[in-house]
Motif scaffolding. Structure first.
Motif, mmCIF file in Angstrom:
data_model
loop_
_atom_site.group_PDB
_atom_site.id
_atom_site.type_symbol
_atom_site.label_atom_id
_atom_site.label_comp_id
_atom_site.label_asym_id
_atom_site.label_seq_id
_atom_site.Cartn_x
_atom_site.Cartn_y
_atom_site.Cartn_z
ATOM 1 N N HIS B 127 0.820 -1.225 0.000
ATOM 2 C CA HIS B 127 0.000 0.000 0.000
ATOM 3 C C HIS B 127 0.839 1.253 0.000
ATOM 4 C CE1 HIS B 127 -3.145 -2.815 1.150
ATOM 5 N NE2 HIS B 127 -2.343 -3.256 2.090
ATOM 6 N N LYS B 128 2.177 1.066 -0.191
ATOM 7 C CA LYS B 128 3.060 2.213 0.040
ATOM 8 C C LYS B 128 2.650 3.423 -0.814
ATOM 9 C CE LYS B 128 7.198 0.666 -0.143
ATOM 10 N NZ LYS B 128 8.645 0.336 -0.144
ATOM 11 N N ASP B 129 2.226 3.140 -2.087
ATOM 12 C CA ASP B 129 1.998 4.284 -2.974
ATOM 13 C C ASP B 129 0.524 4.636 -3.074
ATOM 14 O OD1 ASP B 129 4.609 4.800 -3.550
ATOM 15 O OD2 ASP B 129 4.708 2.984 -4.766
ATOM 16 N N LYS B 130 -0.292 4.052 -2.177
ATOM 17 C CA LYS B 130 -1.712 4.441 -2.225
ATOM 18 C C LYS B 130 -1.924 5.587 -1.236
ATOM 19 C CE LYS B 130 -3.895 -0.059 -2.729
ATOM 20 N NZ LYS B 130 -3.358 -0.687 -1.582
ATOM 21 N N GLN B 131 -2.938 6.428 -1.502
ATOM 22 C CA GLN B 131 -3.162 7.573 -0.601
ATOM 23 C C GLN B 131 -3.610 7.077 0.767
ATOM 24 O OE1 GLN B 131 -6.028 10.096 -2.561
ATOM 25 N NE2 GLN B 131 -4.400 11.372 -3.392
ATOM 26 N N VAL B 132 -3.177 7.802 1.805
ATOM 27 C CA VAL B 132 -3.508 7.387 3.175
ATOM 28 C C VAL B 132 -5.027 7.374 3.364
ATOM 29 C CG1 VAL B 132 -3.315 8.128 5.592
ATOM 30 C CG2 VAL B 132 -1.326 8.222 4.086
ATOM 31 N N LYS B 133 -5.722 8.130 2.503
ATOM 32 C CA LYS B 133 -7.203 8.162 2.585
ATOM 33 C C LYS B 133 -7.749 6.730 2.567
ATOM 34 C CE LYS B 133 -8.341 11.010 -0.667
ATOM 35 N NZ LYS B 133 -8.817 12.147 -1.502
ATOM 36 N N SER B 134 -7.074 5.864 1.727
ATOM 37 C CA SER B 134 -7.620 4.508 1.551
ATOM 38 C C SER B 134 -7.132 3.573 2.660
ATOM 39 C CB SER B 134 -7.148 3.965 0.194
ATOM 40 O OG SER B 134 -5.720 3.955 0.221
ATOM 41 N N TYR B 135 -6.340 4.065 3.629
ATOM 42 C CA TYR B 135 -5.773 3.161 4.663
ATOM 43 C C TYR B 135 -6.801 2.905 5.760
ATOM 44 C CZ TYR B 135 -0.926 3.708 2.987
ATOM 45 O OH TYR B 135 0.232 3.688 2.252
ATOM 46 N N SER B 136 -6.687 1.713 6.357
ATOM 47 C CA SER B 136 -7.518 1.454 7.568
ATOM 48 C C SER B 136 -6.780 2.048 8.762
ATOM 49 C CB SER B 136 -7.637 -0.056 7.760
ATOM 50 O OG SER B 136 -6.375 -0.515 8.239
ATOM 51 N N THR B 137 -7.484 2.143 9.905
ATOM 52 C CA THR B 137 -6.835 2.786 11.068
ATOM 53 C C THR B 137 -5.584 1.994 11.470
ATOM 54 O OG1 THR B 137 -8.318 1.481 12.418
ATOM 55 C CG2 THR B 137 -8.921 3.782 12.045
ATOM 56 N N GLY B 138 -5.652 0.669 11.345
ATOM 57 C CA GLY B 138 -4.480 -0.134 11.727
ATOM 58 C C GLY B 138 -3.299 0.208 10.839
ATOM 59 N N MET B 139 -3.583 0.346 9.541
ATOM 60 C CA MET B 139 -2.478 0.667 8.618
ATOM 61 C C MET B 139 -1.929 2.058 8.932
ATOM 62 S SD MET B 139 -4.625 -0.742 5.420
ATOM 63 C CE MET B 139 -3.642 -0.187 4.033
ATOM 64 N N ILE B 140 -2.837 3.007 9.275
ATOM 65 C CA ILE B 140 -2.361 4.369 9.609
ATOM 66 C C ILE B 140 -1.466 4.300 10.844
ATOM 67 C CG2 ILE B 140 -3.131 6.614 10.477
ATOM 68 C CD1 ILE B 140 -5.514 6.446 8.633
ATOM 69 N N GLN B 141 -1.869 3.445 11.796
ATOM 70 C CA GLN B 141 -1.046 3.337 13.015
ATOM 71 C C GLN B 141 0.346 2.824 12.671
ATOM 72 O OE1 GLN B 141 -2.276 4.425 15.838
ATOM 73 N NE2 GLN B 141 -0.439 3.952 17.052
ATOM 74 N N ARG B 142 0.428 1.859 11.756
ATOM 75 C CA ARG B 142 1.769 1.340 11.388
ATOM 76 C C ARG B 142 2.562 2.445 10.694
ATOM 77 N NH1 ARG B 142 0.420 -4.824 9.352
ATOM 78 N NH2 ARG B 142 -1.446 -5.083 10.632
ATOM 79 N N LEU B 143 1.876 3.203 9.835
ATOM 80 C CA LEU B 143 2.585 4.287 9.142
ATOM 81 C C LEU B 143 3.092 5.301 10.167
ATOM 82 C CD1 LEU B 143 3.369 5.765 6.534
ATOM 83 C CD2 LEU B 143 1.124 6.867 6.583
ATOM 84 N N LYS B 144 2.271 5.560 11.188
ATOM 85 C CA LYS B 144 2.697 6.534 12.222
ATOM 86 C C LYS B 144 3.956 6.022 12.919
ATOM 87 C CE LYS B 144 -1.457 7.353 14.416
ATOM 88 N NZ LYS B 144 -2.298 8.050 15.392
ATOM 89 N N TYR B 145 4.011 4.724 13.129
ATOM 90 C CA TYR B 145 5.193 4.133 13.786
ATOM 91 C C TYR B 145 6.423 4.357 12.920
ATOM 92 C CZ TYR B 145 8.112 0.695 16.166
ATOM 93 O OH TYR B 145 9.137 0.071 16.857
ATOM 94 N N CYS B 146 6.243 4.164 11.601
ATOM 95 C CA CYS B 146 7.399 4.359 10.703
ATOM 96 C C CYS B 146 7.792 5.833 10.678
ATOM 97 C CB CYS B 146 7.045 3.907 9.288
ATOM 98 S SG CYS B 146 6.539 2.199 9.236
ATOM 99 N N ILE B 147 6.776 6.721 10.660
ATOM 100 C CA ILE B 147 7.095 8.159 10.627
ATOM 101 C C ILE B 147 7.897 8.526 11.867
ATOM 102 C CG2 ILE B 147 6.061 10.459 10.808
ATOM 103 C CD1 ILE B 147 3.767 9.434 9.040
ATOM 104 N N ALA B 148 7.463 7.991 13.020
ATOM 105 C CA ALA B 148 8.159 8.350 14.271
ATOM 106 C C ALA B 148 9.605 7.872 14.222
ATOM 107 C CB ALA B 148 7.430 7.712 15.451
#
Lengths: 234, 207, 93, 220
Positions: B127-148
């Motif tokens: 899902h790396k190149d898909k917009q975050v709009k299409s992410y589920s909350t779990g996927m957003i949480q993982r992305l937040k972990y990577c951002i941190a």
């Protein structure tokens, strides 16, 4: 007690890098959600057409033409220029922004975006306006200079006020209320200059144009100093 | 870095009040490299506020937070770059894709590469190149972990990192956390017992 | 506190109503008696004793006075607002 | 102590303004309004400057050496707003007398209206931020922002529209050519009204501190 210094990236070269990073991010996000851009453009277009429709082609003096032009531009600015900050608050991304780039870069990135955005809006609206009221400026160079410097003054002072409105819940009218007193002299001067350029006689009062640009410079300087107090959470 | 400097975060009589009620008063603790602290307590006991104060996002009403490396206080801009932060209030940009969010967050190429790798490890590579709009909350949480983690931060302040993650997502995140926590300072605010078990010490708030 | 406000305003208003009837009169006693003299219409021209402004239209003076009375009423209401706040808080203290 | 000085000076101004000062040549008696209208306008500007300075101090001293600074700036601003409204009212009545029309946008009226709009915007912003923890910082930032921008208007406005707008009957500079006595009485008026402002400011600060103590008492 270490003074709680606010988040700022190291060195000036990375400041420029930060600014571009922010600007790129803002442009991509605004481009992807074109809704707000379209609304501002539509608003400006409709008010231009409304003015000429309502006046029914009756020729009015150059002063009135200038006044109407600047009213349209002012209210289109009030409609679109706060969005860049209110979006950050609404979507909750302001914390992400706060952590990742220093405040000056955030502000300058958004300032540049606002100036460019308003310039694009002017480039689309002013010819439309001139076409609809069948007015040909006597001195086009002077007219363009007046419109651009007025636009820069408006967009640079409203960026900082947009940040305040974003923190205050982003209701549109609040933005107009708090930026009108600041923009009043800018509007007066721009109207005087534009009217001067529309008329055949009269000379280019360079002083006024310089005032507009100096005003933008001063306002950007003040905003940079005060931005910390507004954007950084308590 | 051959020798890891002993970095430490120390809270000195930290207290915070909202309006007229005191959320917490006179907190004194310090967390050194390799050790970690779990902040637990009922809802509304000020866990998130404490973490925001530690991360320098909010200012304490009283007291101070000291960041030291081998006893020397770390200058602020350096400190800001070495802080990783996750919180429910913190959201990535919805119009940007996962990778673009990381590009914005990472300060340099190396950081970007490291966080993309982490993204793949957490199962978001498709899902790396898909917009975050299409992410589920779990996927957003993982992305937040990577951002941190993309700036390779030394101080990690995680406010309920495992929230709305499914089992294997949680398990992957904990495995990664355990692997990196001995050369970092880690503070986790959580209500979840096994998340608190990750940390060596516990701090109870709102007693 | 509120007796101070009253004294300031009263004395000010008193001076107003007295002064326009006899601008540029040097001695205050004369115009004080002039004030007591006219009971029914406080501002008629009959008592104008000064020579210098005979052609001066009396209405200008009234409007000057009107402006100042408006000013004073505004200040007075603001003071009363503050005074009421003080009283309310004093009771709570 | 200030109360008594204010009483004495105010009475003196009234007396002198009416009894002693010669009336101006063009304006006649209506010139007597200057000794009250100008000081009130001056106080509204003074209140604006004071609340701006207080906001600057508030933003500077983050470790809270002084107490209730922003609230004092707010109190000073409310006094300023009251005096601005008074200036506008008395100004328009005076304009009616000497120029025949209630409002004709001469430069001084514009400055006062801009100041009035700034006060309104400040209060609207402050109330819009009601529940925001950063409310004090943001409203003082706005006050400082407008205070820095405001002086520009004063230089800009007189030069405004001169090419297209007929000049008003009396000259637009603030001071009409004034005899010595008139200038002295005007100065006295300004001093007494400034002291009145200081007096009102002290009362409002007292109110703020009272509210604070009541709040603290109700906490324990």
């Amino acid at each position: 007690m270490t003074k709680m210094k606010l988040r700022s990236a190291a060195g000036s070269c990375s400041l420029v890098h930060d600014i571009f990073r922010n600007l790129k991010k803002d442009c991509v996000v605004e481009f992807r959600s074109r809704v707000s851009f379209a609304i501002s453009m539509a608003f400006a277009g409709i008010s231009t057409i409304a003015v000429s429709l309502v006046s029914g082609g009756v020729p009015f003096s150059s002063l009135v033409q200038a006044i109407l032009l600047w009213l349209i531009l002012f209210f289109s600015a009030m409609n679109g220029l706060a969005h860049i900050f209110t979006r950050e608050e609404e979507e909750g991304t302001s914390l992400f922004l706060l952590l990742n780039s220093n405040l000056d870069a955030v502000f300058l990135g958004k300032l540049i975006f606002n100036i460019v955005f308003f310039f694009v809006l002017q480039v689309l609206i002013t010819p439309l306006y001139l076409f609809f009221i069948q007015a040909v400026p006597a001195r086009p160079g002077h007219f363009i200079a007046a419109v651009i410097s007025g636009g820069v003054a408006i967009s640079s002072s409203t960026t900082f006020l947009g940040a305040m409105v974003a923190k205050a819940g982003g209701r549109g009218s609040l933005f107009t209320i708090i930026s009108f007193p600041v923009l009043l002299p800018v509007l007066w001067i721009s109207i005087a200059e534009t009217a001067g350029s529309l008329q055949s006689g009269g000379s280019t009062a360079v002083g006024n144009l310089v005032f507009l640009l100096a005003f933008s410079g001063l306002v950007v300087a003040i905003s940079l100093i005060l931005f910390r107090a507004v954007w950084n959470s308590q | 870095m051959a020798v890891i400097p002993v970095k430490e975060i120390e809270a000195k009589s930290l207290s915070k009040k909202f309006g007229r009620t005191w959320i917490f008063r006179d907190l004194n603790f310090s967390v050194k490299t390799g050790s970690s602290l779990a902040v637990v307590g009922p809802n509304g006991s000020g866990k998130s506020t404490l973490l925001q104060i530690l991360a320098g996002i909010q200012r304490p009403s009283l007291g101070a937070v000291l960041f030291t490396a081998d006893g020397l206080t770390i200058p602020d801009h350096e400190k800001n770059e070495s802080i990783g932060f996750i919180s429910p209030l913190f959201l990535p940009y919805r119009e940007l894709s996962g990778r673009e969010n990381l590009e914005f967050a990472a300060r340099d190429k190396a950081g970007l590469a490291r966080s993309c790798e982490l993204l793949d490890m957490l199962g978001l590579d498709r899902h790396k190149d898909k917009q975050v709009k299409s992410y589920s909350t779990g996927m957003i949480q993982r992305l937040k972990y990577c951002i941190a983690l993309c700036g390779d931060p030394f101080f990690l302040f995680l406010d309920e990192p495992g929230s709305n993650l499914d089992d294997d997502g949680r398990e992957a995140m904990y495995r990664h956390l355990v692997s990196i926590k001995n050369e970092r300072v880690l503070v986790i605010a959580t209500n979840d017992q096994n998340e608190a078990a990750l940390c060596s010490r516990e701090l109870l708030l709102g007693s | 506190m509120n007796k101070v406000i009253a004294s300031v305003i009263l004395s000010a208003l008193f001076f107003f109503f007295a002064s326009p009837c006899s601008v540029n009169l040097s001695k205050s006693t004369v115009y004080l008696s002039a004030v007591y003299a006219q009971q029914e219409i406080p501002f008629d021209n009959s008592n104008k004793t000064t020579v210098q402004d005979d052609q001066e239209d009396q209405s200008v003076l009234y409007s000057v006075m009107a402006v100042i009375v408006v000013l004073w009423l505004g200040i007075f209401t603001y003071m009363v607002k503050l005074d009421r706040q003080v009283k309310k808080l004093k009771r709570k203290l | 102590m200030i109360k008594h000085i204010v009483n004495v000076l105010m009475l003196l101004t009234i007396a002198l303004a009416f009894l002693w000062v010669p009336s101006a040549d063009i304006l006649g008696h209506s010139s007597r309004i200057i000794y009250f209208h100008v000081p009130v306008a001056w106080v509204s500007v003074l209140a604006f400057i004071v609340s701006g300075v207080l906001s600057i101090i508030y933003l500077k001293d983050r470790d809270g050496k002084y107490r209730l600074l922003e609230e004092r700036a707010h109190a000073s601003a409310s006094i300023g707003l009251a005096f601005t409204i008074l200036t506008i009212i008395s100004g328009s009545i005076w304009a009616k007398i000497s120029w025949g029309s209630f409002w004709n946008w001469d430069p001084r009226e514009r400055t006062i209206v801009v100041l009035f709009l700034i006060y309104i915007a400040y209060f609207v912003l402050r109330s819009a931020l009601a529940d925001n923890p950063d409310r004090r910082k943001i409203s003082s930032a706005y006050m400082i922002f407008t205070m820095v921008v405001m002086p520009l208007f004063i230089f800009v406005i007189p030069r405004m529209y001169d090419t297209l707008h007929p000049d008003t009957i009396i000259n637009t500079q603030r001071k009409i050519k004034m005899a010595l006595e008139m200038r002295m009485v005007l100065l006295l008026g300004v001093v007494s009204f400034t002291l009145l402002y200081v007096y009102l400011y002290k009362i409002s600060t007292k109110i703020l501190f009272m509210k604070k103590t009541i709040e603290e008492r109700s906490d324990e």
